[in-house]
Design a protein around this motif. Structure first.
Motif, PDB file in Angstrom:
ATOM      1  N   THR A  33       0.806  -1.226   0.000  1.00  0.00           N
ATOM      2  CA  THR A  33       0.000   0.000   0.000  1.00  0.00           C
ATOM      3  C   THR A  33       0.839   1.276   0.000  1.00  0.00           C
ATOM      4  O   THR A  33       0.325   2.348  -0.328  1.00  0.00           O
ATOM      5  CB  THR A  33      -0.905   0.029   1.239  1.00  0.00           C
ATOM      6  N   GLY A  34       2.094   1.171   0.418  1.00  0.00           N
ATOM      7  CA  GLY A  34       2.926   2.360   0.556  1.00  0.00           C
ATOM      8  C   GLY A  34       2.654   3.133   1.827  1.00  0.00           C
ATOM      9  O   GLY A  34       3.223   4.203   2.060  1.00  0.00           O
ATOM     10  N   HIS A 288      -7.128   3.224  -2.941  1.00  0.00           N
ATOM     11  CA  HIS A 288      -6.783   4.651  -2.942  1.00  0.00           C
ATOM     12  C   HIS A 288      -5.362   4.870  -2.420  1.00  0.00           C
ATOM     13  O   HIS A 288      -5.129   5.711  -1.554  1.00  0.00           O
ATOM     14  CB  HIS A 288      -7.799   5.428  -2.100  1.00  0.00           C
ATOM     15  N   LYS A 289      -4.442   4.110  -2.979  1.00  0.00           N
ATOM     16  CA  LYS A 289      -3.045   4.189  -2.535  1.00  0.00           C
ATOM     17  C   LYS A 289      -2.507   5.612  -2.564  1.00  0.00           C
ATOM     18  O   LYS A 289      -1.752   6.029  -1.694  1.00  0.00           O
ATOM     19  CB  LYS A 289      -2.157   3.303  -3.427  1.00  0.00           C
ATOM     20  N   GLU A 290      -2.907   6.345  -3.603  1.00  0.00           N
ATOM     21  CA  GLU A 290      -2.349   7.694  -3.769  1.00  0.00           C
ATOM     22  C   GLU A 290      -2.681   8.603  -2.592  1.00  0.00           C
ATOM     23  O   GLU A 290      -1.940   9.550  -2.299  1.00  0.00           O
ATOM     24  CB  GLU A 290      -2.850   8.314  -5.079  1.00  0.00           C
ATOM     25  N   LEU A 291      -3.779   8.320  -1.886  1.00  0.00           N
ATOM     26  CA  LEU A 291      -4.184   9.151  -0.750  1.00  0.00           C
ATOM     27  C   LEU A 291      -3.436   8.793   0.533  1.00  0.00           C
ATOM     28  O   LEU A 291      -3.262   9.646   1.409  1.00  0.00           O
ATOM     29  CB  LEU A 291      -5.688   9.031  -0.512  1.00  0.00           C
ATOM     30  N   THR A 293      -0.386   6.736   0.664  1.00  0.00           N
ATOM     31  CA  THR A 293       1.046   6.453   0.540  1.00  0.00           C
ATOM     32  C   THR A 293       1.870   7.424   1.395  1.00  0.00           C
ATOM     33  O   THR A 293       1.646   8.640   1.369  1.00  0.00           O
ATOM     34  CB  THR A 293       1.496   6.564  -0.926  1.00  0.00           C
TER      35      THR A 293
END
Length: 313
Positions: A33-34, A288-291, A293
């Motif tokens: 997930t980062g 929603h990894k970008e949110l 990370t």
């Protein structure tokens, strides 16, 4: 609205009757997930779910105030078990309205705690009608699964423990949402005990009502109900909606396929049993990894009451 003092009092009240559940981490899921994820494992709670917290808090106050000699509620399983467990602890009768489609493992568990199970059709109307009949015939008091300040205060103690048990400040905290008792309690805990933490929620696409309720400002019913996350089939109440609109940053939808994949990851990588409703939250982080990370993220694994004969994977 539930106060900080009420949450603290609830925690002191229920402490002898619940587990202080562990907080686990997993490097594989962090890499996937980062995010730096902290899992609050309410699947290890009494009755296998966070619901024990609110149920015990409500029942102990009913006994203390001599409000009734029997209890009733409607639930698909986890709140039912919580109320049955709490009622047995204090010697009260419990009459539980459960949809006939609820997992058999949950029905059996409720009966195992000594409560009487009355099955109904899987609609909110049928559940509420069943409760009203018990109130009329048995003189029982309703302990609503989420539209109840005592329940909300009890559920809030899970997040309170999470904040206390890790030595870092979470940037985000995510719970599943059905009726909103856990989510509203969690958001209040964040406000009082970790005000810089943003609270989010995950909801199945096949039971999408909370996201539209928040957007519209009124309690909405889902257009259709079809999801493996059986613990998240109820709609919000006006009480939980008001808290969520004020204190929750956003609600995200995930598909059943995403829920299944997240559930399998938790079973395989963390070696713990969780039910589909719990996996909704990890599914949100993956989608929603970008949110998330690079962020420190708390996840409340809401329960582990799964029918082992019907695993989705």
């Amino acid at each position: 609205m539930v106060t900080q003092e009420e949450i603290e009092q609830a925690h002191d009240r229920i402490r002898p009757y619940i587990h202080r559940t562990p907080v686990l981490t997993n490097q594989t899921l962090n890499s996937l997930t980062g995010a730096e994820i902290y899992f609050k494992c309410e699947n290890f709670q009494k009755v296998g779910a966070f619901k024990a917290r609110g149920g015990v808090n409500a029942v102990l106050q009913i006994v203390q105030n001599k409000e009734a000699e029997s209890l009733t509620t409607h639930s698909s399983g986890n709140h039912a078990q919580a109320l049955a467990y709490a009622a047995r602890k204090v010697g009260l009768h419990a009459y539980i309205i459960m949809p006939r489609t609820a997992p058999q493992v949950k029905k059996d568990a409720v009966r195992g705690y000594g409560a009487q199970v009355i099955e109904c059709e899987p609609t909110l109307e049928a559940r509420e009608e069943g409760v009203q009949k018990i109130i009329r015939n048995k003189g029982a008091i309703l302990v609503h699964p989420f539209d109840n300040d005592r329940i909300i205060a009890g559920q809030a103690t899970a997040a309170k423990e999470l904040f206390e048990d890790i030595d870092i400040t979470l940037e985000a905290l995510i719970t599943p949402v059905g009726g909103g008792g856990l989510l509203s309690g969690t958001s209040l805990s964040a406000r009082y005990f970790s005000p810089t933490t943003q609270v989010f929620a995950g909801e199945p696409e096949g039971a999408a009502d909370a996201i539209y309720s928040v957007k519209s400002g009124t309690v909405q019913k889902p257009e259709f109900i079809r999801t493996i996350a059986d613990g998240l089939l109820t709609t919000l109440s006006e009480r939980t909606l008001a808290i969520i609109r004020k204190h929750v940053a956003e609600i995200f939808l995930v598909s059943d396929e995403e829920i299944k994949q997240a559930m399998k990851l938790i079973w395989e990588r963390m070696k713990i049993v969780v039910e589909p409703s719990s996996a909704v939250v990890l599914a949100v982080v993956i989608r929603h990894k970008e949110l998330f990370t690079g962020k420190r993220v708390g996840i409340i694994l809401s329960g582990g009451n799964v029918d082992l004969s019907k695993l989705p994977f």
